[in-house]
Design an enzyme around this catalytic site. Structure first.
Site, PDB file in Angstrom:
ATOM      1  CG  ASP A 457      -1.887   1.176   1.184  1.00  0.00           C
ATOM      2  OD1 ASP A 457      -2.899   1.082   0.455  1.00  0.00           O
ATOM      3  OD2 ASP A 457      -1.622   2.187   1.886  1.00  0.00           O
ATOM      4  CD  GLU A 500      -4.580   3.960  -1.690  1.00  0.00           C
ATOM      5  OE1 GLU A 500      -4.823   4.369  -0.557  1.00  0.00           O
ATOM      6  OE2 GLU A 500      -5.418   3.990  -2.636  1.00  0.00           O
TER       7      GLU A 500
END
Length: 579
Positions: A457, A500
């Site tokens: 992430d 993301e």
């Protein structure tokens, strides 16, 4: 006293022959085509034959002459003397017919008789073949002399050749030879028209249509140029056919644009050529309405148009089109021949049959040359088709070999299309990594295999979007995908898990080794910098690692462990790997 009279007679004879050159026929002469005549330009435009007959004609010129664009009446004096013993019939012939008026005056019984020729008179009279040019019959007894006055007025260049014949059949013989020459040239042009017309219909390529139309205009121009329109019986349409000049240039411009592939090799010349085409289309319309007013404008515009066409050929040839040099050569010779003709009509050059008629055989060879070049274009098209076919065959074989190596059952185009669609469905549109939908397929193939999972992430990604915009955020994700791909093994599978978040599946790799790869990814990301215009962005990532150690272990549990470790890395301060 006798000596004085004889002296005066000699002086008078010499003065008369110097001032007025005579055409003298003997028993051995049937044609007189090399003599001098005198003329007078009537700038006042109001002189009649009675006034002209008493005026001294001091200006001399050859019987073959050019006076340029006079636009006012010109009077010619021709003295003929018959010194033959038998001949009594003579014919004054004017070799070049002019649009306008041509009137011959002969004194009979103390009165002047006028015989009018000219294109308007042909509308009112039905004349026989080979008599489109003015022919005036004259009777002279042996030893008799006669003075003829000829008045010519034309709005185009006054160019012509006076010939005096003593045999009418000789006129017809000369005209038949000239007519045969015209038919030879026109026959060649008509053959080129038929060939290009057939190719236009067969191949549906407009370039052949443009060239056929140009040649039709050229044929009409030749027919009008030397009054063949009158020989063909097109008397009523003679003036209207003068539009053949701008019409041929209009289609030549369109042909040039296609033949020289101007859009490809000199696109900046497309607009000037289009403007030129519009101008000559306009001239076609205006000359069909009022030829006298627009004829000189056409004469001025034509040289400029040919100059533009030659310039276009030069620029296209310089840009790399080989056929442009042949176009330039053919068109340059044609323009040169037309320029010689124009200069004679303008009065700049003296009368010359070569200058006046050379454009006809040149046009014949130009038509033959362009027809061969266009035939070569057919061969070129055929070669292009063969080349494309060979490339397609080679490509097909290459694809078949590649498909046979990858998937044995890929034997048809339908399956290939299906695979391409499936490929697009498996990939993320932004990063080109596998998407989450395809992740299920990957994991199902590994149900009986041990593998490790790396879940990634981007730290503080929302701040990047807020501060720099989503377009920069997208570039960050693309950059991360590139680093991720470069940092893993070829057997590993990278997936954009969502937003993301990214995931890497590492088959047959224990968690300890997976952690090393995860750390390598983290370090590579930390070292990288995204540069965009004047913006520099550095990012970090947090990573969670888990592994499927037993065949019976639930895959969802493995993913949840990786997710838990990812959040553990976040809580521990980010930019780290937890397992």
């Amino acid at each position: 006293m006798k000596k004085i009279s004889r002296f005066l007679l000699i002086v008078s004879f010499i003065f008369t022959h110097v001032l007025y050159a005579k055409v003298v026929f003997s028993d051995h002469e049937n044609k007189y085509d090399d003599f001098t005549l005198t003329y007078f330009i009537d700038k006042s435009e109001d002189k009649n034959i009675s006034e002209v007959a008493t005026m001294p004609f001091s200006k001399k010129l050859d019987n073959a002459f050019t006076l340029g664009y006079t636009k006012v009446p010109v009077w010619f004096r021709i003295d003929i003397e018959n010194k033959s013993s038998k001949k009594e019939e003579f014919y004054l012939f004017f070799e070049r017919f002019n649009m306008g008026n041509f009137t011959v005056y002969e004194q009979k019984a103390s009165a002047w008789k006028a015989t009018e020729f000219g294109w308007k008179s042909y509308i009112e009279q039905q004349r026989s073949r080979f008599q489109s040019s003015p022919v005036y019959a004259l009777r002279l007894k042996p030893g008799e002399s006669k003075v003829l006055f000829v008045r010519i007025r034309t709005n185009i260049g006054l160019v012509g050749k006076f010939i005096v014949y003593a045999d009418q059949e000789k006129i017809y013989s000369d005209q038949r030879k000239a007519f045969g020459f015209y038919l030879f040239v026109l026959g060649g042009l008509m053959m080129a028209i038929l060939i290009n017309g057939y190719l236009f219909i067969s191949l549906k390529e407009r370039i052949f249509g443009y060239y056929s139309a140009y040649l039709i205009g050229l044929v009409l121009f030749i027919i009008v140029y030397d009054t063949l329109a009158l020989d063909f019986g097109w008397v009523k349409y003679y003036e209207f056919l003068q539009i053949s000049g701008p019409l041929s240039i209009f289609f030549l411009t369109l042909f040039t644009k296609e033949f020289l592939r101007v859009r490809k090799y000199a696109p900046y010349l497309v607009r000037p050529l289009n403007i030129q085409a519009y101008i000559f289309a306009f001239l076609v319309v205006m000359m069909s309405i009022a030829i006298d007013s627009w004829f000189e404008i056409m004469g001025t515009a034509a040289p400029l148009a040919f100059a533009i066409l030659l310039f276009t050929a030069y620029k296209v040839g310089y840009a790399g089109l080989k056929v442009a040099k042949y176009y330039f050569l053919l068109m340059f010779v044609n323009v040169l021949a037309l320029a010689l003709m124009a200069l004679v009509y303008d009065g700049t050059l003296p009368y010359s049959d070569i200058a006046l008629y050379s454009f006809m055989p040149v046009s014949f060879f130009e038509a033959a040359g362009f027809t061969m070049l266009l035939a070569g274009r057919i061969k070129e098209k055929s070669n292009e088709v063969i080349k494309v076919q060979n490339e397609l065959i080679a490509e097909k074989k290459e694809n078949e070999n590649r498909l046979e190596e990858r998937v044995k059952d890929r034997t048809s185009e339908l399956i290939k299309l299906k695979d391409e669609m499936e490929y697009k469905l498996q990939r993320d549109a932004l990063t080109s990594l596998y998407n989450r939908r395809h992740l299920a397929t990957i994991v199902n193939e590994l149900t009986q295999t041990q593998f490790s999972v790396v879940l990634i992430d981007v730290d503080h990604f929302k701040n990047i979007n807020d501060n720099y915009g989503h377009s920069i955020g997208d570039k960050v994700l693309v950059k991360l995908a590139e680093i991720l791909t470069d940092s893993i093994r070829t057997v590993d599978v990278a997936v954009r898990y969502g937003g993301e978040e990214f995931m890497v599946i590492l088959p047959n790799l224990p968690i300890s080794e997976a952690a090393k790869i995860a750390e390598r990814i983290r370090i590579n990301v930390e070292k990288s910098t995204l540069k965009y215009e004047d913006i520099e962005i550095k990012i970090t990532i947090s990573i969670g690692v888990s592994a499927k150690l037993k065949n019976t272990e639930n895959i969802e549990d493995v993913f949840k462990k990786a997710d838990d470790k990812l959040y553990e890395a976040k809580r521990a301060g980010r930019n780290r790997v937890c397992l």
